[in-house]
Design a protein around this motif. Structure first.
Motif, PDB file in Angstrom:
ATOM      1  N   ARG A 117       0.873   5.425   0.000  1.00 60.34           N
ATOM      2  CA  ARG A 117       0.095   6.637   0.244  1.00 60.34           C
ATOM      3  C   ARG A 117       1.047   7.835   0.226  1.00 60.34           C
ATOM      4  NH1 ARG A 117      -3.110   3.601  -0.856  1.00 60.34           N
ATOM      5  NH2 ARG A 117      -4.990   2.894   0.245  1.00 60.34           N
ATOM      6  N   ASP A 158      -0.386  -1.833  -9.932  1.00 60.34           N
ATOM      7  CA  ASP A 158       0.668  -1.435  -9.006  1.00 60.34           C
ATOM      8  C   ASP A 158       2.042  -1.713  -9.605  1.00 60.34           C
ATOM      9  OD1 ASP A 158       1.020  -4.305  -8.628  1.00 60.34           O
ATOM     10  OD2 ASP A 158      -0.767  -4.195  -7.378  1.00 60.34           O
ATOM     11  N   THR A 201       0.842  -1.189   0.000  1.00 59.17           N
ATOM     12  CA  THR A 201       0.000   0.000   0.000  1.00 59.17           C
ATOM     13  C   THR A 201       0.884   1.249   0.000  1.00 59.17           C
ATOM     14  OG1 THR A 201      -1.732  -1.154   1.227  1.00 59.17           O
ATOM     15  CG2 THR A 201      -1.812   1.251   1.209  1.00 59.17           C
ATOM     16  N   ALA A 212     -13.264   6.639  -2.472  1.00 63.49           N
ATOM     17  CA  ALA A 212     -12.548   6.237  -3.675  1.00 63.49           C
ATOM     18  C   ALA A 212     -11.139   5.750  -3.318  1.00 63.49           C
ATOM     19  CB  ALA A 212     -12.481   7.408  -4.654  1.00 63.49           C
ATOM     20  N   SER A 213     -10.413   5.328  -4.343  1.00 60.94           N
ATOM     21  CA  SER A 213      -9.056   4.821  -4.134  1.00 60.94           C
ATOM     22  C   SER A 213      -8.102   5.957  -3.768  1.00 60.94           C
ATOM     23  CB  SER A 213      -8.568   4.126  -5.404  1.00 60.94           C
ATOM     24  OG  SER A 213      -7.214   3.751  -5.278  1.00 60.94           O
ATOM     25  N   SER A 214      -7.144   5.645  -2.915  1.00 61.25           N
ATOM     26  CA  SER A 214      -6.120   6.616  -2.528  1.00 61.25           C
ATOM     27  C   SER A 214      -4.762   6.257  -3.110  1.00 61.25           C
ATOM     28  CB  SER A 214      -6.015   6.689  -0.996  1.00 61.25           C
ATOM     29  OG  SER A 214      -7.214   7.183  -0.432  1.00 61.25           O
ATOM     30  N   GLU A 215      -4.750   5.306  -4.051  1.00 60.91           N
ATOM     31  CA  GLU A 215      -3.496   4.893  -4.677  1.00 60.91           C
ATOM     32  C   GLU A 215      -2.997   5.983  -5.625  1.00 60.91           C
ATOM     33  OE1 GLU A 215      -1.475   2.203  -4.489  1.00 60.91           O
ATOM     34  OE2 GLU A 215      -2.626   1.410  -2.808  1.00 60.91           O
ATOM     35  N   ASN A 260      -3.957  11.847  -6.130  1.00 61.32           N
ATOM     36  CA  ASN A 260      -3.298  11.222  -4.983  1.00 61.32           C
ATOM     37  C   ASN A 260      -1.791  11.171  -5.140  1.00 61.32           C
ATOM     38  OD1 ASN A 260      -5.793  10.617  -3.690  1.00 61.32           O
ATOM     39  ND2 ASN A 260      -6.041   8.857  -5.051  1.00 61.32           N
TER      40      ASN A 260
END
Length: 345
Positions: A184, A209, A182, A193-196, A239
């Motif tokens: 961040r 990824d 993960t 929503a996604s924080s990627e 992000n």
């Protein structure tokens, strides 16, 4: 006519007054000799300019060497500072410029021209629009080169970045080998929503990824942390953006590289939960039934029969070997270049 006694008294009084005056003058001289050096400070003024263009530099730090006395130049590059003596040394420092030390040498005005620290400012940084020199970049960007990452024996690129970039948190969600980590950038950017962050490899955004990228084929990694990441990629870069530049072939040069490492992964004893052995657990169960006034099951009536029992920690967390092999081939001409990387973990 005054008496003799009165004359003698007046003479003694005169001598006493003279002695007192001399003592007072001596004390003044002694006090003057003991006056501290800071009471005789010298006021020094001057201007700090850019050595190349001659433009005034506001915000330059001016400090007296060996003391905490300092000043800052104004919008015209002018400063004023008190120094303890004529032999004092002034230190001029400013971001992006070479720090200078200048002796006062009895002067009351000291002008200084600072030179740019071109070694740091000319460093190339990868941005959303290509590459720029560090002096022209205004956004929050941090770059990690391959020289920093190459000696870290891990299977994923994200593992190499752990602890290398400020403001970026990289954590492992589970213990599954090979699972994506993960990432961040400056904490989570969304609740639902996604924080990627967005991953861009050689200018092309990718889905997913970094698990599919071999660490051995990376030349540099740049992390865009602020609003500059949305300049080209829009809401996808909300992000943050991780820009990856891979190694490329060089014209007229053919290279074959092979790298390998092998190691052992082991969970340390420190930090493990202190567990009960077989006998202790059976004794605990037996006392539980007895406290409740319930008949103890036959399995827990004799706790001593279990002894140490089974250490489940040792069974679950056995030492595991890890191996990694990478073979790369690159070749190029003036018109065409090719690079192939094969890895096995």
């Amino acid at each position: 006519m005054p008496s003799k006694k009165q004359t003698v008294g007046k003479g003694r009084l005169s001598r006493w007054m003279i002695s007192t005056s001399l003592l007072f003058l001596g004390l003044i001289a002694l006090q003057s000799s003991m006056t501290p050096a800071w009471a005789q400070e010298i006021q020094v003024t001057g201007q700090v300019v850019d050595a190349e263009g001659g433009m005034p530099l506001p915000g330059v730090n001016v400090v007296v060497q060996g003391t905490t006395t300092g000043a800052i130049t104004d919008v015209d590059g002018e400063y004023a500072i008190s120094v303890p003596s004529e032999s004092a040394v002034l230190i001029f420092s400013f971001v992006g410029y070479v720090t200078q030390q200048v002796g006062v040498a009895g002067q009351i005005r000291v002008d200084v021209a600072l030179e740019e620290a071109t070694t740091e400012l000319d460093e190339v940084v990868v941005t959303a629009y290509g590459t720029q020199t560090k002096r022209t970049v205004t956004g929050s960007i941090q770059t990690v080169s391959a020289d920093v990452l190459k000696d870290i024996p891990v299977a994923q690129v994200a593992n190499q970045l752990q602890g290398k970039v400020s403001g970026v948190q990289i954590n492992q969600r589970t213990g599954t080998p090979g699972e994506a980590l993960t990432v961040r950038i400056r904490n989570a950017g969304s609740i639902n929503a996604s924080s990627e962050p967005l991953y861009v490899v050689d200018g092309f955004p990718i889905d997913g990824d970094l698990t599919g990228i071999n660490p051995e084929e990376i030349e540099s990694i740049s992390i865009l942390k602020d609003a500059s990441s949305t300049a080209l990629y829009g809401s996808r870069g909300a992000n943050g953006v991780i820009l990856i530049e891979t190694k490329s072939a060089k014209a007229g040069k053919t290279e074959i590289n092979f790298s390998a490492y092998r190691g052992v992964q082991k969970l340390p004893q420190r930090g493990r939960v202190d567990m009960m052995n077989g006998q202790e657990f059976a004794q605990f169960k037996k006392e539980t039934y007895e406290d409740r006034g319930v008949a103890v099951p036959e399995a827990f009536q004799n706790p001593a029969q279990y002894g140490e029992g089974t250490n489940w920690y040792d069974i679950m967390f056995q030492p595991a070997t890890i191996q990694d092999y990478t073979l790369s081939f690159s070749s190029g001409t003036e018109k065409a270049r090719a690079s192939v990387v094969a890895g096995y973990t």
